[in-house]
Enzyme design. Sequence first.
Site, PDB file in Angstrom:
ATOM      1  N   ASP A 190       0.829  -1.207   0.000  1.00  0.00           N
ATOM      2  CA  ASP A 190       0.000   0.000   0.000  1.00  0.00           C
ATOM      3  C   ASP A 190       0.862   1.256   0.000  1.00  0.00           C
ATOM      4  OD1 ASP A 190      -2.822   1.112   0.488  1.00  0.00           O
ATOM      5  OD2 ASP A 190      -1.623   2.171   1.983  1.00  0.00           O
ATOM      6  N   LYS A 230      -2.761   5.662  -4.592  1.00  0.00           N
ATOM      7  CA  LYS A 230      -3.966   6.470  -4.361  1.00  0.00           C
ATOM      8  C   LYS A 230      -3.852   7.850  -4.991  1.00  0.00           C
ATOM      9  CE  LYS A 230      -4.185   4.320   0.237  1.00  0.00           C
ATOM     10  NZ  LYS A 230      -2.791   4.344   0.737  1.00  0.00           N
ATOM     11  N   LYS A 273       1.904  -1.089   9.001  1.00  0.00           N
ATOM     12  CA  LYS A 273       3.206  -0.589   8.552  1.00  0.00           C
ATOM     13  C   LYS A 273       4.275  -1.108   9.497  1.00  0.00           C
ATOM     14  CE  LYS A 273       6.724   2.397   9.306  1.00  0.00           C
ATOM     15  NZ  LYS A 273       7.490   2.571  10.559  1.00  0.00           N
ATOM     16  N   SER A 274       5.295  -1.738   8.962  1.00  0.00           N
ATOM     17  CA  SER A 274       6.488  -1.988   9.762  1.00  0.00           C
ATOM     18  C   SER A 274       7.704  -1.949   8.867  1.00  0.00           C
ATOM     19  CB  SER A 274       6.437  -3.323  10.501  1.00  0.00           C
ATOM     20  OG  SER A 274       7.609  -3.413  11.305  1.00  0.00           O
ATOM     21  N   HIS A 280      -8.039   8.707  -2.523  1.00  0.00           N
ATOM     22  CA  HIS A 280      -7.500   8.700  -1.153  1.00  0.00           C
ATOM     23  C   HIS A 280      -8.511   9.217  -0.120  1.00  0.00           C
ATOM     24  CE1 HIS A 280      -3.304   8.872   0.951  1.00  0.00           C
ATOM     25  NE2 HIS A 280      -4.250   8.539   1.808  1.00  0.00           N
ATOM     26  N   ASN A 294       3.707  -9.848  11.715  1.00  0.00           N
ATOM     27  CA  ASN A 294       2.409  -9.322  11.261  1.00  0.00           C
ATOM     28  C   ASN A 294       1.777 -10.183  10.161  1.00  0.00           C
ATOM     29  OD1 ASN A 294       2.802  -7.300  13.098  1.00  0.00           O
ATOM     30  ND2 ASN A 294       3.343  -5.727  11.589  1.00  0.00           N
ATOM     31  N   TYR A 333       2.266   9.864  -0.166  1.00  0.00           N
ATOM     32  CA  TYR A 333       3.290   9.337   0.751  1.00  0.00           C
ATOM     33  C   TYR A 333       4.699   9.692   0.247  1.00  0.00           C
ATOM     34  CZ  TYR A 333      -0.533   6.362   2.546  1.00  0.00           C
ATOM     35  OH  TYR A 333      -1.718   5.878   3.054  1.00  0.00           O
TER      36      TYR A 333
HETATM   37  N1  LIG Z   1      -5.983   5.666   3.436  1.00  0.00           N
HETATM   38  C1  LIG Z   1      -5.592   6.476   4.393  1.00  0.00           C
HETATM   39  O1  LIG Z   1      -6.089   7.598   4.542  1.00  0.00           O
HETATM   40  C2  LIG Z   1      -4.520   6.022   5.321  1.00  0.00           C
HETATM   41  C3  LIG Z   1      -4.252   6.735   6.500  1.00  0.00           C
HETATM   42  C4  LIG Z   1      -3.249   6.256   7.353  1.00  0.00           C
HETATM   43  C5  LIG Z   1      -2.517   5.107   7.019  1.00  0.00           C
HETATM   44  N2  LIG Z   1      -2.790   4.444   5.843  1.00  0.00           N
HETATM   45  C6  LIG Z   1      -2.051   3.217   5.452  1.00  0.00           C
HETATM   46  O2  LIG Z   1      -2.152   2.286   6.521  1.00  0.00           O
HETATM   47  C7  LIG Z   1      -0.841   1.857   6.906  1.00  0.00           C
HETATM   48  C8  LIG Z   1      -0.809   1.465   8.370  1.00  0.00           C
HETATM   49  O3  LIG Z   1      -1.277   2.506   9.209  1.00  0.00           O
HETATM   50  P1  LIG Z   1      -0.344   3.299  10.243  1.00  0.00           P
HETATM   51  O4  LIG Z   1       1.068   3.249   9.796  1.00  0.00           O
HETATM   52  O5  LIG Z   1      -0.992   4.603  10.463  1.00  0.00           O
HETATM   53  O6  LIG Z   1      -0.531   2.499  11.610  1.00  0.00           O
HETATM   54  P2  LIG Z   1      -0.262   1.007  12.164  1.00  0.00           P
HETATM   55  O7  LIG Z   1       0.083   0.095  11.064  1.00  0.00           O
HETATM   56  O8  LIG Z   1      -1.434   0.721  13.037  1.00  0.00           O
HETATM   57  O9  LIG Z   1       0.966   1.237  13.143  1.00  0.00           O
HETATM   58  C9  LIG Z   1       2.283   1.379  12.668  1.00  0.00           C
HETATM   59  C10 LIG Z   1       3.215   1.498  13.878  1.00  0.00           C
HETATM   60  O10 LIG Z   1       3.184   0.276  14.628  1.00  0.00           O
HETATM   61  C11 LIG Z   1       4.507  -0.284  14.723  1.00  0.00           C
HETATM   62  N3  LIG Z   1       4.334  -1.747  14.589  1.00  0.00           N
HETATM   63  C12 LIG Z   1       4.140  -2.471  13.456  1.00  0.00           C
HETATM   64  N4  LIG Z   1       3.980  -3.766  13.732  1.00  0.00           N
HETATM   65  C13 LIG Z   1       4.054  -3.901  15.074  1.00  0.00           C
HETATM   66  C14 LIG Z   1       3.957  -5.013  15.958  1.00  0.00           C
HETATM   67  N5  LIG Z   1       3.727  -6.246  15.512  1.00  0.00           N
HETATM   68  N6  LIG Z   1       4.094  -4.771  17.299  1.00  0.00           N
HETATM   69  C15 LIG Z   1       4.335  -3.516  17.760  1.00  0.00           C
HETATM   70  N7  LIG Z   1       4.430  -2.431  16.973  1.00  0.00           N
HETATM   71  C16 LIG Z   1       4.288  -2.611  15.630  1.00  0.00           C
HETATM   72  C17 LIG Z   1       5.299   0.342  13.601  1.00  0.00           C
HETATM   73  O11 LIG Z   1       6.656   0.484  13.950  1.00  0.00           O
HETATM   74  P3  LIG Z   1       7.874  -0.300  13.182  1.00  0.00           P
HETATM   75  O12 LIG Z   1       7.925   0.196  11.772  1.00  0.00           O
HETATM   76  O13 LIG Z   1       9.072   0.105  13.963  1.00  0.00           O
HETATM   77  O14 LIG Z   1       7.567  -1.772  13.288  1.00  0.00           O
HETATM   78  C18 LIG Z   1       4.641   1.729  13.492  1.00  0.00           C
HETATM   79  O15 LIG Z   1       5.185   2.610  14.436  1.00  0.00           O
HETATM   80  C19 LIG Z   1       0.052   3.065   6.546  1.00  0.00           C
HETATM   81  O16 LIG Z   1       1.404   2.705   6.465  1.00  0.00           O
HETATM   82  C20 LIG Z   1      -0.566   3.458   5.204  1.00  0.00           C
HETATM   83  O17 LIG Z   1      -0.066   2.613   4.177  1.00  0.00           O
HETATM   84  C21 LIG Z   1      -3.786   4.883   5.009  1.00  0.00           C
END
Ligand SMILES: NC(=O)c1ccc[n+]([C@@H]2O[C@H](COP(=O)([O-])OP(=O)(O)OC[C@H]3O[C@@H](n4cnc5c(N)ncnc54)[C@H](OP(=O)(O)O)[C@@H]3O)[C@@H](O)[C@H]2O)c1
Length: 276
Positions: free
Chosen positions: A46, A76, A232-233, A109, A242, A51
């Site tokens: 994604d 997007k 996201k990681s 988006h 994950n 981004y």
């Molecule tokens: N469509 C939209 O409007 C929209 C908005 C926001 C996000 N997104 C998409 O959704 C994706 C994910 O959302 P997000 O990045 O906001 O939040 P998320 O995936 O809920 O959280 C990411 C955070 O959690 C950590 N993490 C990942 N796996 C983990 C695990 N197993 N245990 C503990 N911590 C963990 C990551 O750090 P590390 O990297 O250090 O592991 C990072 O700091 C984004 O990357 C993007 O592609 C889309």
Amino acid sequence: MTSIPDRTAHDGTHIPAVGLGTWPMDDAQAEEAVGRALGLGYRLVDTAANYRNETGTGRGIARSGVPREEIVVTTKLPGRHHGHAETLASFEESRARLGLSYVDLYLIHWPLPRVDKYVDSWKAMIELRAAGLVRSIGVSNFTAEHVSRLEAETGVLPSVNQIELHPALPQDELRAFHAAKGIVTESWSPLGRGSRLLDDPALGKIAEAHGVTPGQVVLRWHTQLGAVPIPKSADAGRQRENLDVFGFELTPAEMAAVGDRPHRRLGGDPTTHEEF
Ligand SMILES: NC(=O)c1ccc[n+]([C@@H]2O[C@H](COP(=O)([O-])OP(=O)(O)OC[C@H]3O[C@@H](n4cnc5c(N)ncnc54)[C@H](OP(=O)(O)O)[C@@H]3O)[C@@H](O)[C@H]2O)c1
């Protein structure tokens, strides 16, 4: 390497049941993270024009050596490019940055209801799909009303709606609407990004009972709801973790306990949020 099940949308599009989020990685981080994740077994990636890491994402795909046809590449359309001609041009820029001949899944988006051009963009995306440049078209952050308007005005439903979804925002109504229409729900911020969700002792207990981590419990909760989380990681260990959520099952009581918390939205309200 882990092999992951698929979800199927009403138009036959197959979406892997877990994907990799790339925000807020820069190009260099995305290249590294996407390349490695594909090697671990991820098949859904994604990104978004906003981004600013489509170039790195494309390089990661190329260097992974994974056959192109196995990967569902998602990008997007940004708010500043809503409109028919603008969407066609913006898509071409994204495709060039990704370095791909086609994109698997192209999403709007945000709906930007005040701007009121998302239907024009949708018509352009239908053309991109007909031209074979996009395999499947979808939306992000759309309400049921926005989706219904697309259907009413064009007869074409999105294959996917990517929405904020995590245990503090389970989105029961919108998920039920998607299920009735054959739209795949993707969950953004599935781990509750930065909200300390994963420190909750109740999650810790469930994780211990299954010999997994709190993050895996939350991602398993998404998959049992029928949603596709895109955590996201950038870390190899957490990327692997994950993806490894298909070897255990939460009980109905555990499912309820994961979702039993005060509602909280981390991002914008789709009816008013403006992002260009
Ligand atoms: N469509 C939209 O409007 C929209 C908005 C926001 C996000 N997104 C998409 O959704 C994706 C994910 O959302 P997000 O990045 O906001 O939040 P998320 O995936 O809920 O959280 C990411 C955070 O959690 C950590 N993490 C990942 N796996 C983990 C695990 N197993 N245990 C503990 N911590 C963990 C990551 O750090 P590390 O990297 O250090 O592991 C990072 O700091 C984004 O990357 C993007 O592609 C889309």
